[in-house]
Scaffold this motif. Sequence first.
Motif, PDB file in Angstrom:
ATOM      1  N   ASN A  86     -48.728  17.503  41.564  1.00 54.20           N
ATOM      2  CA  ASN A  86     -49.460  18.581  40.906  1.00 54.20           C
ATOM      3  C   ASN A  86     -50.944  18.294  41.064  1.00 54.20           C
ATOM      4  O   ASN A  86     -51.340  17.139  41.265  1.00 54.20           O
ATOM      5  N   ASN A 131     -45.074   4.210  34.461  1.00 52.45           N
ATOM      6  CA  ASN A 131     -44.095   5.276  34.617  1.00 52.45           C
ATOM      7  C   ASN A 131     -42.791   4.910  33.896  1.00 52.45           C
ATOM      8  O   ASN A 131     -42.548   3.736  33.606  1.00 52.45           O
ATOM      9  N   VAL A 137     -42.371  10.761  30.003  1.00 48.35           N
ATOM     10  CA  VAL A 137     -41.852  11.697  31.011  1.00 48.35           C
ATOM     11  C   VAL A 137     -42.370  11.191  32.358  1.00 48.35           C
ATOM     12  O   VAL A 137     -43.277  10.363  32.408  1.00 48.35           O
ATOM     13  N   ASN A 138     -41.800  11.670  33.442  1.00 48.17           N
ATOM     14  CA  ASN A 138     -42.355  11.356  34.752  1.00 48.17           C
ATOM     15  C   ASN A 138     -43.643  12.154  34.939  1.00 48.17           C
ATOM     16  O   ASN A 138     -43.656  13.365  34.706  1.00 48.17           O
ATOM     17  N   PHE A 150     -46.243  16.968  35.404  1.00 47.87           N
ATOM     18  CA  PHE A 150     -46.116  18.299  34.816  1.00 47.87           C
ATOM     19  C   PHE A 150     -46.012  18.201  33.304  1.00 47.87           C
ATOM     20  O   PHE A 150     -45.436  17.248  32.779  1.00 47.87           O
ATOM     21  N   GLY A 177     -44.689  19.821  29.548  1.00 46.03           N
ATOM     22  CA  GLY A 177     -43.514  20.511  29.039  1.00 46.03           C
ATOM     23  C   GLY A 177     -42.177  19.879  29.380  1.00 46.03           C
ATOM     24  O   GLY A 177     -41.138  20.515  29.223  1.00 46.03           O
ATOM     25  N   GLN A 178     -42.185  18.598  29.826  1.00 44.05           N
ATOM     26  CA  GLN A 178     -40.929  17.945  30.179  1.00 44.05           C
ATOM     27  C   GLN A 178     -40.239  17.367  28.936  1.00 44.05           C
ATOM     28  O   GLN A 178     -40.855  17.169  27.899  1.00 44.05           O
ATOM     29  N   LYS A 179     -38.957  17.041  29.103  1.00 43.21           N
ATOM     30  CA  LYS A 179     -38.171  16.483  28.007  1.00 43.21           C
ATOM     31  C   LYS A 179     -38.457  14.993  27.844  1.00 43.21           C
ATOM     32  O   LYS A 179     -38.549  14.245  28.818  1.00 43.21           O
ATOM     33  N   GLY A 215     -45.882  12.518  26.728  1.00 41.44           N
ATOM     34  CA  GLY A 215     -44.755  13.231  27.309  1.00 41.44           C
ATOM     35  C   GLY A 215     -43.689  13.590  26.299  1.00 41.44           C
ATOM     36  O   GLY A 215     -43.059  12.707  25.704  1.00 41.44           O
ATOM     37  N   GLY A 216     -43.525  14.874  26.053  1.00 43.08           N
ATOM     38  CA  GLY A 216     -42.458  15.329  25.170  1.00 43.08           C
ATOM     39  C   GLY A 216     -42.662  14.987  23.709  1.00 43.08           C
ATOM     40  O   GLY A 216     -41.694  14.925  22.940  1.00 43.08           O
TER      41      GLY A 216
END
Length: 226
Positions: A48, A120, A143-144, A147, A149-151, A178-179
Amino acid sequence: MTFDRSLKIAPSILAADFAALGAECEAAEAQGADWMHLDVMDGHYVPNISFGPAICAALRPHIRKVMDVHLMIAPVDPYIEAFAQAGADFITAHVEAGPHVHRTLQAIRAAGCKAGVALNPGTPAEAVADLLDEVDLLLPMSVNPGFGGQKFIQTVVPKIRKLRDMVGDRPIHIQVDGGIDPSTAPLVAEAGADVLVAGSAVFGKGSVDAPEGYGDAMRAIREACA
């Protein structure tokens, strides 16, 4: 900048309105944000592209508290000075982004910024064991990267606990990205995190014209952790 382990919320502008980023930062801070988290992506290290040092510099006058710059880029070293000049308080690089992360962290501090190192989800806590005297912040990703909005990835919780044990009495923040929302925030706070990055959980709840939603969202996260 005085160190403390109190819970801090760092809204990620990756989830904000890109047509009004300055106003978004001001609104989030006015509603109770402690730090502002700026996710820099290069389309190479992560799949991204977001923004670079020019946008960070443009936002600096709109951020009165901590500007927290998370570099999801490779290589890192050629860009450290530009982000420092843009006004970053913290610059975080990924341990996986280059072969000489120790040198990268030294360069961040030499540029006058606090140095962070991110891991990571698939990278073990032990990867940063030899870096603890060179860092001011550890960022285990939940999250990875790449992006919003990841779980939330649950295996980060025991990793946070391990990192907190490794840190001991050192003045090192543990940040999670993340999440994060009211259901996951208590898990990471209990494990030892003190800086919670929240993107859509904050900016998805309001707007520049209705910023009260940001405040409600951040209060919900704080209350869940309490």
